[in-house]
Motif scaffolding. Structure first.
Motif, PDB file in Angstrom:
ATOM      1  N   ARG A   1       0.963  -1.153  -0.017  1.00 31.33           N
ATOM      2  CA  ARG A   1      -0.108   0.061  -0.087  1.00 31.33           C
ATOM      3  C   ARG A   1       0.889   1.145   0.137  1.00 31.33           C
ATOM      4  O   ARG A   1       1.983   1.169   0.449  1.00 31.33           O
ATOM      5  CB  ARG A   1      -0.534   0.047   1.304  1.00 31.33           C
ATOM      6  N   SER A   2       0.351   2.515  -0.598  1.00 31.44           N
ATOM      7  CA  SER A   2       0.965   3.576  -0.463  1.00 31.44           C
ATOM      8  C   SER A   2      -0.181   4.747  -0.004  1.00 31.44           C
ATOM      9  O   SER A   2      -1.498   4.443  -0.460  1.00 31.44           O
ATOM     10  CB  SER A   2       1.730   4.141  -1.599  1.00 31.44           C
ATOM     11  N   VAL A   3       0.347   5.755   0.812  1.00 33.61           N
ATOM     12  CA  VAL A   3      -0.386   6.809   0.914  1.00 33.61           C
ATOM     13  C   VAL A   3       0.318   8.132   0.504  1.00 33.61           C
ATOM     14  O   VAL A   3       1.602   8.124   0.447  1.00 33.61           O
ATOM     15  CB  VAL A   3      -0.450   7.072   2.548  1.00 33.61           C
ATOM     16  N   VAL A   4      -0.601   9.081  -0.303  1.00 32.92           N
ATOM     17  CA  VAL A   4       0.126   9.866  -0.987  1.00 32.92           C
ATOM     18  C   VAL A   4      -0.317  11.265  -0.519  1.00 32.92           C
ATOM     19  O   VAL A   4      -1.360  11.632  -0.287  1.00 32.92           O
ATOM     20  CB  VAL A   4      -0.313   9.986  -2.643  1.00 32.92           C
ATOM     21  N   LEU A   5       0.982  12.266  -0.613  1.00 30.99           N
ATOM     22  CA  LEU A   5       0.576  13.814  -0.377  1.00 30.99           C
ATOM     23  C   LEU A   5       1.130  14.474  -1.630  1.00 30.99           C
ATOM     24  O   LEU A   5       2.264  14.152  -2.096  1.00 30.99           O
ATOM     25  CB  LEU A   5       1.270  14.145   1.043  1.00 30.99           C
ATOM     26  N   GLU A   6       0.316  15.323  -2.080  1.00 29.82           N
ATOM     27  CA  GLU A   6       0.660  16.032  -3.218  1.00 29.82           C
ATOM     28  C   GLU A   6       0.226  17.357  -3.337  1.00 29.82           C
ATOM     29  O   GLU A   6      -1.140  17.562  -2.686  1.00 29.82           O
ATOM     30  CB  GLU A   6       0.230  15.109  -4.520  1.00 29.82           C
ATOM     31  N   THR A   7       0.690  18.320  -3.783  1.00 33.42           N
ATOM     32  CA  THR A   7       0.374  19.868  -3.600  1.00 33.42           C
ATOM     33  C   THR A   7      -0.360  20.273  -4.754  1.00 33.42           C
ATOM     34  O   THR A   7      -1.466  20.994  -4.743  1.00 33.42           O
ATOM     35  CB  THR A   7       1.410  20.724  -3.413  1.00 33.42           C
ATOM     36  N   ALA A   8      -0.048  19.460  -6.010  1.00 40.81           N
ATOM     37  CA  ALA A   8      -1.097  20.097  -7.312  1.00 40.81           C
ATOM     38  C   ALA A   8      -2.369  19.505  -7.285  1.00 40.81           C
ATOM     39  O   ALA A   8      -2.394  18.163  -7.371  1.00 40.81           O
ATOM     40  CB  ALA A   8      -0.228  19.860  -8.406  1.00 40.81           C
ATOM     41  N   PRO A   9      -3.670  20.303  -7.352  1.00 42.86           N
ATOM     42  CA  PRO A   9      -4.676  19.531  -7.452  1.00 42.86           C
ATOM     43  C   PRO A   9      -4.953  18.468  -8.350  1.00 42.86           C
ATOM     44  O   PRO A   9      -5.849  17.418  -8.446  1.00 42.86           O
ATOM     45  CB  PRO A   9      -5.867  20.876  -7.355  1.00 42.86           C
ATOM     46  N   GLN A  10      -4.552  19.054  -9.636  1.00 45.55           N
ATOM     47  CA  GLN A  10      -4.796  18.077 -10.769  1.00 45.55           C
ATOM     48  C   GLN A  10      -4.196  16.671 -10.864  1.00 45.55           C
ATOM     49  O   GLN A  10      -4.511  15.714 -11.009  1.00 45.55           O
ATOM     50  CB  GLN A  10      -4.276  18.585 -11.978  1.00 45.55           C
ATOM     51  N   ARG A  11      -3.016  16.560 -10.187  1.00 41.99           N
ATOM     52  CA  ARG A  11      -1.967  15.415  -9.772  1.00 41.99           C
ATOM     53  C   ARG A  11      -2.937  14.662  -8.663  1.00 41.99           C
ATOM     54  O   ARG A  11      -3.224  13.307  -8.903  1.00 41.99           O
ATOM     55  CB  ARG A  11      -0.788  15.594  -9.363  1.00 41.99           C
ATOM     56  N   VAL A  12      -3.501  15.162  -7.811  1.00 48.33           N
ATOM     57  CA  VAL A  12      -4.518  14.312  -6.963  1.00 48.33           C
ATOM     58  C   VAL A  12      -5.459  13.848  -7.450  1.00 48.33           C
ATOM     59  O   VAL A  12      -5.799  12.728  -7.124  1.00 48.33           O
ATOM     60  CB  VAL A  12      -4.930  15.418  -5.705  1.00 48.33           C
ATOM     61  N   GLY A  13      -5.941  14.472  -8.579  1.00 52.39           N
ATOM     62  CA  GLY A  13      -7.193  13.844  -9.192  1.00 52.39           C
ATOM     63  C   GLY A  13      -6.635  12.694 -10.049  1.00 52.39           C
ATOM     64  O   GLY A  13      -7.198  11.812 -10.155  1.00 52.39           O
ATOM     65  N   GLU A  14      -5.309  12.782 -10.483  1.00 55.51           N
ATOM     66  CA  GLU A  14      -4.888  11.547 -11.264  1.00 55.51           C
ATOM     67  C   GLU A  14      -4.700  10.265 -10.443  1.00 55.51           C
ATOM     68  O   GLU A  14      -4.900   9.035 -11.119  1.00 55.51           O
ATOM     69  CB  GLU A  14      -3.357  11.982 -11.860  1.00 55.51           C
ATOM     70  N   VAL A  15      -4.603  10.445  -9.029  1.00 57.21           N
ATOM     71  CA  VAL A  15      -4.297   9.286  -8.517  1.00 57.21           C
ATOM     72  C   VAL A  15      -5.638   8.181  -8.597  1.00 57.21           C
ATOM     73  O   VAL A  15      -5.535   6.945  -8.918  1.00 57.21           O
ATOM     74  CB  VAL A  15      -3.952   9.463  -6.926  1.00 57.21           C
ATOM     75  N   ASP A  16      -6.819   8.825  -8.607  1.00 57.10           N
ATOM     76  CA  ASP A  16      -8.015   8.045  -8.929  1.00 57.10           C
ATOM     77  C   ASP A  16      -8.105   7.457 -10.179  1.00 57.10           C
ATOM     78  O   ASP A  16      -8.626   6.584 -10.384  1.00 57.10           O
ATOM     79  CB  ASP A  16      -9.202   8.874  -8.487  1.00 57.10           C
ATOM     80  N   LEU A  17      -7.402   8.270 -11.248  1.00 61.12           N
ATOM     81  CA  LEU A  17      -7.908   8.020 -12.733  1.00 61.12           C
ATOM     82  C   LEU A  17      -6.907   6.666 -13.050  1.00 61.12           C
ATOM     83  O   LEU A  17      -7.106   5.844 -13.489  1.00 61.12           O
ATOM     84  CB  LEU A  17      -7.208   9.120 -13.393  1.00 61.12           C
ATOM     85  N   HIS A  18      -5.685   6.605 -12.241  1.00 61.57           N
ATOM     86  CA  HIS A  18      -4.680   5.513 -12.390  1.00 61.57           C
ATOM     87  C   HIS A  18      -5.169   4.195 -11.679  1.00 61.57           C
ATOM     88  O   HIS A  18      -4.815   4.265 -10.687  1.00 61.57           O
ATOM     89  CB  HIS A  18      -3.349   5.833 -12.142  1.00 61.57           C
ATOM     90  N   ASN A  19      -6.006   3.454 -12.414  1.00 57.99           N
ATOM     91  CA  ASN A  19      -6.623   2.598 -11.496  1.00 57.99           C
ATOM     92  C   ASN A  19      -5.833   1.593 -11.034  1.00 57.99           C
ATOM     93  O   ASN A  19      -5.029   0.596 -11.760  1.00 57.99           O
ATOM     94  CB  ASN A  19      -7.833   1.807 -12.112  1.00 57.99           C
ATOM     95  N   TYR A  20      -5.735   1.822  -9.762  1.00 62.40           N
ATOM     96  CA  TYR A  20      -4.703   0.885  -8.767  1.00 62.40           C
ATOM     97  C   TYR A  20      -5.470  -0.209  -8.301  1.00 62.40           C
ATOM     98  O   TYR A  20      -6.813  -0.143  -8.097  1.00 62.40           O
ATOM     99  CB  TYR A  20      -4.004   1.615  -7.629  1.00 62.40           C
ATOM    100  N   LEU A  21      -4.733  -1.381  -8.067  1.00 60.98           N
ATOM    101  CA  LEU A  21      -5.540  -2.681  -7.297  1.00 60.98           C
ATOM    102  C   LEU A  21      -6.093  -2.354  -5.883  1.00 60.98           C
ATOM    103  O   LEU A  21      -7.362  -2.675  -5.721  1.00 60.98           O
ATOM    104  CB  LEU A  21      -4.593  -3.749  -7.277  1.00 60.98           C
ATOM    105  N   ALA A  22      -5.091  -1.448  -5.228  1.00 59.76           N
ATOM    106  CA  ALA A  22      -5.926  -1.252  -3.980  1.00 59.76           C
ATOM    107  C   ALA A  22      -6.198   0.219  -4.083  1.00 59.76           C
ATOM    108  O   ALA A  22      -5.550   1.206  -4.604  1.00 59.76           O
ATOM    109  CB  ALA A  22      -4.733  -1.435  -2.945  1.00 59.76           C
ATOM    110  N   ASP A  23      -7.021   0.869  -3.042  1.00 54.58           N
ATOM    111  CA  ASP A  23      -7.393   2.116  -2.796  1.00 54.58           C
ATOM    112  C   ASP A  23      -6.185   2.919  -2.318  1.00 54.58           C
ATOM    113  O   ASP A  23      -5.473   2.437  -1.376  1.00 54.58           O
ATOM    114  CB  ASP A  23      -8.418   2.254  -1.826  1.00 54.58           C
ATOM    115  N   ILE A  24      -5.643   4.069  -2.935  1.00 53.86           N
ATOM    116  CA  ILE A  24      -4.572   4.841  -2.292  1.00 53.86           C
ATOM    117  C   ILE A  24      -5.056   6.085  -1.941  1.00 53.86           C
ATOM    118  O   ILE A  24      -5.703   6.837  -2.433  1.00 53.86           O
ATOM    119  CB  ILE A  24      -3.475   5.023  -3.545  1.00 53.86           C
ATOM    120  N   PRO A  25      -5.033   6.108  -0.406  1.00 56.10           N
ATOM    121  CA  PRO A  25      -5.569   7.493   0.059  1.00 56.10           C
ATOM    122  C   PRO A  25      -4.696   8.619  -0.389  1.00 56.10           C
ATOM    123  O   PRO A  25      -3.372   8.425  -0.147  1.00 56.10           O
ATOM    124  CB  PRO A  25      -5.439   7.327   1.685  1.00 56.10           C
TER     125      PRO A  25
END
Lengths: 127, 572
Positions: free
Chosen positions: B149-173
């Motif tokens: 698992r990983s947990v992500v912190l990111e400052t740019a809003p559009q990259r935050v949205g990308e996390v959900d788009l790159h469908n990962y096997l597990a949910d990444i908070p």
């Protein structure tokens, strides 16, 4: 003088006095307990609760919790009253009256705590 | 913003709902009171119960009609007022509520709260990734594929949205937050017992430094992997004991230096650490002639140092070459290398290799294309800054392409998943190149040039329960060769080999012989095919597979059959 504090104190004290007005009298005598006073107590208590929303201090949290306790007790009293008159159909019998009044007595205790907190908070403020 | 400030934002929201809620209470109070005073058709007013019932359904515009009894005219007049009052009250309250839900700070507070809850609910090991750029993306994907698992912190809003788009096997908070704030890191699980490591991968060295400091102070026991592109920040991080500082340029310069003096070791390293599923070609080794470095920035500087260490003469081309003070051994040419004239002035026709190391991808491509025109035999090293240009770089086919994000990602993954690999590579550096050449020859002869699976195994009760029980029960010697057999047919050896064995008391063996007996607590670094990894895991975990692999006897499975077998044995 702060208008917010005036309104705040007003509703807290009014909630307690109305509650007290309903509570005094013989425990099981319906003639001593006016139903309109209970209604007024409930409404004022609700307003007092909402006024305590959003206070992030420790004292504000205690205020809110005592107010919620009073609300709960008063709603319970109103429910018992509604049950006695409309559902069980026995009317304001001494039994039902005693239950309603004792519940409102509990609410009054919570309101008294609220007032104590209000007073101590005021005294602590050296301004 | 930490947990308390989020809570207080919620309180603030409640405070903003005060006025509408009080309005609603007052409206209900007046309406109910009026109905319980005004006499009805039979001369009696409604009771509070009936009045509240009627107002409840009227105010919410459900409107059944005049229930529980037909109204008198004064009651109708009052109800008329009540209806309008209630509509105004509800419109006001709902309006306030919706404007609150649209409010940016409120939504941020809610999403932060949700993120914090998701992290607190994680009851499995996870890695805290700060920065979801190219590197962060690669690392997250690889970790996800490995089931971590990983947990992500990111400052740019559009990259935050990308996390959900790159469908990962597990949910990444993921949280849009500045990782350089310690309370944000805490919110993201730094200091949680499940946090296995912190990766500071933002493109801002200062932010990475801040993460390194926070990690060192708040969670000193877990590894922190920090990217640093400038030497000062790297030195600063090292000064307070950050364990893994990854400077992609220095790493590549290291590789290059190794490729210059120990080509076999370099190939072995490439083969072991390449991205999984790719084929490593045995490409030509960098020649030891005159080199040209275009662009004297962070990367150029590190490379020139590496060339100096190997005593390779370097010519530097830069738009604004620094005054030749202490470094006057190098020839310097002013210009930007994209034109033929400047390259000719740097004697491109006599050069053996060129490095295009400017921060601009198009400049780099233009430099090496011109250079190849002028000297087709040139060994070309190309720096790629942005992954979006990778098609152009592939089309050019340089001898080596430096992709900083890839170097960092590979290094992170190697450190996190196979900690022994680093120690093996260190060991390899100490040995001579012929040894590495023989090892490379043997391994690639056996496994081919496809990048193999490299993993480590710890022979402990937790990771190898079956072996642990067996070694404790009858304490026979089990050798590596016996262990590395297929659990399907023990005559077949597993497609895996032990590269490095680390035993308690700092004993370590590089490329141990198959006759070496194993001990409990040993840590093994293995290389082999993917299937062998699963097979070995089965042998170490399953007592039946282990017995079969070691002795060839099929142990009975199931409680009853085991009892019968024991009874038979004792009867005999």
């Amino acid at each position: 003088m702060n208008l917010e504090k005036v309104i705040f104190g007003f509703f807290i004290v009014l909630a307690a006095t109305l509650n007290f007005g309903f509570f005094v009298g013989d425990l099981d005598n319906p003639a001593h307990h006016d139903i309109y006073e209970l209604f007024a107590a409930i409404v004022v208590n609700f307003i007092a609760t909402v006024l305590k929303f959003g206070d992030r201090t420790q004292i504000g949290a205690v205020h809110l919790s005592t107010s919620l306790v009073a609300d709960l007790q008063l709603i319970a009293a109103a429910l018992v009253w509604g049950y006695g008159v409309h559902i069980a159909g026995v009317g304001m019998s001494p039994d039902i009256t005693a239950k309603v009044v004792s519940l409102s007595g509990g609410a009054m205790l919570a309101n008294v705590v609220s007032i104590v907190i209000l007073i101590s908070e005021t005294i602590m403020q050296r301004r | 913003m930490n947990r308390n400030t989020h809570l207080s934002t919620l309180f603030l929201a409640m405070r903003r709902l005060r006025a509408p809620l009080i309005t609603l209470i007052v409206i209900y109070g007046i309406s109910v009171l009026g109905l319980s005073i005004i006499p009805g058709a039979d001369g009696q007013p409604m009771s509070f119960f009936h009045a509240f019932y009627f107002i409840s359904y009227t105010a919410t515009t459900i409107g059944f009609g005049e229930i529980p009894g037909t109204f008198s005219e004064p009651q109708r007049l009052w109800v008329l007022i009540c209806i309008y009052l209630a509509v105004v009250g509800w419109a006001y309250t709902l309006g306030a509520l919706f404007s609150l839900l649209q409010d940016g700070t409120f939504r941020e507070a809610v999403s932060a709260e949700r993120f914090g809850r998701a992290v607190r609910r994680l009851h499995e090991p996870f890695y805290l990734v700060c920065g979801y750029g190219e590197t962060g993306r690669r690392v997250c994907r690889a970790l996800d594929q490995m089931g971590l698992r990983s947990v992500v912190l990111e400052t740019a809003p559009q990259r935050v949205g990308e996390v959900d788009l790159h469908n990962y096997l597990a949910d990444i908070p993921v949280l849009r937050a500045d990782a350089s704030h310690p309370d944000q890191l805490r919110q993201a699980g730094l200091g949680s017992p499940h946090c296995q490591g912190v990766l500071a991968l933002t493109n801002d060295d200062r932010a990475n430094l801040a993460v390194a400091i926070s990690a060192r102070l708040l969670a000193p026991q877990i590894p922190a992997l920090c990217r640093a592109e400038s030497a000062e920040v790297a030195a600063n991080m090292a000064s307070f004991g950050t364990r893994h500082i990854i400077n992609p340029y220095e790493k590549f310069a290291d590789y290059l230096a190794q490729a210059l003096h120990a080509p076999n070791a370099y190939h072995l390293l490439n083969w072991l650490t390449g991205p999984p599923g790719t084929c490593v070609e045995r490409h030509r080794d960098p020649p030891r002639g005159k080199w040209i470095v275009c662009g004297y920035g962070d990367f150029g500087r590190v490379l020139v140092d590496a060339f100096d260490q190997e005593d390779v003469p370097v010519t530097i081309i830069d738009r604004d070459p620094a005054e030749p003070g202490e470094h006057d051994r190098h020839r310097r040419v002013r210009g930007d290398g994209t034109g033929a004239a400047v390259l000719e002035r740097a004697n491109i026709d006599q050069a053996a290799g060129i490095v295009a190391s400017t921060g601009d991808d198009m400049d780099n491509l233009s430099i090496v294309m011109t250079a190849r025109e002028l000297n087709p035999d040139l060994f070309v090293i190309l720096r790629m800054n942005h992954f979006t240009n990778h098609e152009l770089f592939e089309a050019f086919a340089a001898d080596a392409t430096v992709v900083p994000s890839q170097i960092i990602a590979n290094e992170c993954l190697a450190v996190l998943t196979t900690p022994l690999l680093e120690r093996f590579l260190e060991e390899m550096r100490q040995r001579d190149d012929a040894w590495a050449g023989r090892l490379l020859e043997r391994l690639t002869g056996r496994f081919g040039w496809m990048v193999p699976s490299v993993w480590s195994v710890r022979l402990t009760e937790r990771d190898a329960p079956a072996l642990h029980t067996r070694l404790q029960r009858d304490a026979p010697t089990i050798t590596l060769g016996e262990l590395l057999r297929s659990p399907h047919d023990r005559n077949d050896p597993l497609d895996a080999e032990v590269l490095y064995l680390c035993r308690e008391g700092s004993v370590h063996v590089t490329a141990p012989a198959p006759t070496l007996p194993v001990c409990l607590g040993d840590e093994l670094l293995l290389v082999g095919r993917r299937s062998a990894r699963a097979a070995l895991a089965l042998t170490l975990e399953n007592i039946h597979s282990l017995a079969y692999v070691l002795t060839g006897a099929e142990l009975p499975g199931g409680l009853i059959w085991e009892r019968i077998a024991r009874w038979r044995q004792s009867g005999r």
